[in-house]
Design a protein around this motif. Structure first.
Motif, PDB file in Angstrom:
ATOM      1  N   GLY A  49       8.541  11.034 -16.594  1.00  0.00           N
ATOM      2  CA  GLY A  49       8.483  11.331 -18.026  1.00  0.00           C
ATOM      3  C   GLY A  49       9.196  12.629 -18.328  1.00  0.00           C
ATOM      4  N   ASN A  72       8.374  14.255 -21.279  1.00  0.00           N
ATOM      5  CA  ASN A  72       7.671  14.827 -22.433  1.00  0.00           C
ATOM      6  C   ASN A  72       7.231  16.275 -22.248  1.00  0.00           C
ATOM      7  N   THR A 124       2.263  11.154 -16.843  1.00  0.00           N
ATOM      8  CA  THR A 124       1.533  10.851 -15.611  1.00  0.00           C
ATOM      9  C   THR A 124       0.020  10.909 -15.810  1.00  0.00           C
ATOM     10  N   LYS A 151      -0.037  26.038  -9.384  1.00  0.00           N
ATOM     11  CA  LYS A 151       0.999  25.075  -9.765  1.00  0.00           C
ATOM     12  C   LYS A 151       1.039  23.925  -8.753  1.00  0.00           C
ATOM     13  N   HIS A 167      -0.062  20.162  -9.594  1.00  0.00           N
ATOM     14  CA  HIS A 167       0.967  19.117  -9.485  1.00  0.00           C
ATOM     15  C   HIS A 167       0.487  17.988  -8.575  1.00  0.00           C
TER      16      HIS A 167
HETATM   17  C1  HEM Z   1       4.717  28.073 -12.811  1.00  0.00           C
HETATM   18  C2  HEM Z   1       4.056  26.971 -13.093  1.00  0.00           C
HETATM   19  C3  HEM Z   1       4.678  25.620 -13.210  1.00  0.00           C
HETATM   20  C4  HEM Z   1       5.988  25.236 -13.072  1.00  0.00           C
HETATM   21  C5  HEM Z   1       7.213  26.099 -12.741  1.00  0.00           C
HETATM   22  C6  HEM Z   1       6.040  23.804 -13.288  1.00  0.00           C
HETATM   23  C7  HEM Z   1       7.210  23.041 -13.237  1.00  0.00           C
HETATM   24  C8  HEM Z   1       7.282  21.692 -13.460  1.00  0.00           C
HETATM   25  C9  HEM Z   1       8.509  20.914 -13.482  1.00  0.00           C
HETATM   26  C10 HEM Z   1       9.903  21.487 -13.248  1.00  0.00           C
HETATM   27  C11 HEM Z   1       8.174  19.627 -13.748  1.00  0.00           C
HETATM   28  C12 HEM Z   1       9.116  18.438 -13.882  1.00  0.00           C
HETATM   29  C13 HEM Z   1       9.312  17.885 -12.519  1.00  0.00           C
HETATM   30  C14 HEM Z   1      10.229  16.732 -12.424  1.00  0.00           C
HETATM   31  O1  HEM Z   1      11.065  16.546 -13.314  1.00  0.00           O
HETATM   32  O2  HEM Z   1      10.090  16.017 -11.437  1.00  0.00           O
HETATM   33  C15 HEM Z   1       6.727  19.567 -13.877  1.00  0.00           C
HETATM   34  C16 HEM Z   1       6.002  18.427 -14.126  1.00  0.00           C
HETATM   35  C17 HEM Z   1       4.621  18.384 -14.312  1.00  0.00           C
HETATM   36  N1  HEM Z   1       3.753  19.452 -14.264  1.00  0.00           N
HETATM   37 FE1  HEM Z   1       4.256  21.403 -13.922  1.00  0.00          FE
HETATM   38  N2  HEM Z   1       4.773  23.347 -13.543  1.00  0.00           N
HETATM   39  C18 HEM Z   1       3.909  24.419 -13.503  1.00  0.00           C
HETATM   40  C19 HEM Z   1       2.554  24.389 -13.708  1.00  0.00           C
HETATM   41  C20 HEM Z   1       1.808  23.264 -14.000  1.00  0.00           C
HETATM   42  C21 HEM Z   1       0.391  23.249 -14.248  1.00  0.00           C
HETATM   43  C22 HEM Z   1      -0.502  24.497 -14.242  1.00  0.00           C
HETATM   44  C23 HEM Z   1       0.037  21.953 -14.483  1.00  0.00           C
HETATM   45  C24 HEM Z   1      -1.311  21.339 -14.825  1.00  0.00           C
HETATM   46  C25 HEM Z   1      -2.402  22.001 -15.096  1.00  0.00           C
HETATM   47  C26 HEM Z   1       1.244  21.143 -14.387  1.00  0.00           C
HETATM   48  C27 HEM Z   1       1.327  19.760 -14.571  1.00  0.00           C
HETATM   49  C28 HEM Z   1       2.474  19.001 -14.526  1.00  0.00           C
HETATM   50  C29 HEM Z   1       2.523  17.551 -14.754  1.00  0.00           C
HETATM   51  C30 HEM Z   1       1.346  16.661 -15.081  1.00  0.00           C
HETATM   52  C31 HEM Z   1       3.869  17.164 -14.619  1.00  0.00           C
HETATM   53  C32 HEM Z   1       4.437  15.737 -14.750  1.00  0.00           C
HETATM   54  C33 HEM Z   1       4.956  15.497 -16.136  1.00  0.00           C
HETATM   55  C34 HEM Z   1       5.490  14.094 -16.340  1.00  0.00           C
HETATM   56  O3  HEM Z   1       6.045  13.496 -15.420  1.00  0.00           O
HETATM   57  O4  HEM Z   1       5.344  13.589 -17.461  1.00  0.00           O
HETATM   58  N3  HEM Z   1       2.302  21.981 -14.088  1.00  0.00           N
HETATM   59  N4  HEM Z   1       6.213  20.841 -13.718  1.00  0.00           N
END
Ligand code: HEM
Length: 107
Positions: free
Chosen positions: A3, A5, A50, A97, A101
């Motif tokens: 996704g 979003n 997700t 993070k 994730h």
């Molecule tokens: C420094 C902190 C964080 C960074 C740099 C970060 C970075 C990212 C990135 C780059 C993606 C996209 C990955 C891709 O395209 O495969 C992602 C996806 C995601 N992240 Fe984070 N994230 C952080 C913190 C968090 C936190 C704290 C949570 C939840 C409490 C979270 C939940 C998610 C979820 C659920 C997705 C999937 C979104 C989707 O596919 O629709 N992230 N993150």
């Protein structure tokens, strides 16, 4: 990542998390933390593709709130002149993070 979003918010979180880690003064730390909180809050208000159920969305939002709480805590330390302690706390943000994730992103 199936996704897009919350992808742009997450990318901005990554950008300001890097700025937080490399901040050379309390002032720089504060600016990065404000931006990191802003984009974390935006990500918190969206439901990632997700995250399938309402229950899971609540857990995701709680996780993001926890993340924001630690960013605020780190900034408070930095503003109190406890710069090294603040930097130490940024390591916890990376662990969070990875942990969130594993819980919400890859399934
Ligand atoms: C420094 C902190 C964080 C960074 C740099 C970060 C970075 C990212 C990135 C780059 C993606 C996209 C990955 C891709 O395209 O495969 C992602 C996806 C995601 N992240 Fe984070 N994230 C952080 C913190 C968090 C936190 C704290 C949570 C939840 C409490 C979270 C939940 C998610 C979820 C659920 C997705 C999937 C979104 C989707 O596919 O629709 N992230 N993150």
């Amino acid at each position: 990542c199936d996704g897009d979003n919350v992808r742009s918010e997450m990318q901005m979180m990554g950008r300001y998390n890097s700025e937080l880690i490399s901040a050379a003064s309390a002032e720089e730390f504060h600016k990065a933390s404000e931006n990191l909180q802003k984009f974390s809050l935006e990500a918190m208000n969206k439901r990632p593709s997700t995250v399938k159920s309402d229950e899971e969305f609540k857990a995701y939002q709680q996780g993001m709130q926890h993340f924001i709480d630690v960013v605020q805590q780190a900034d408070q330390l930095a503003q109190q002149g406890k710069f090294e302690e603040a930097k130490d706390l940024t390591k916890q943000l990376l662990e969070m993070k990875n942990q969130y994730h594993a819980e919400f992103k890859n399934k």
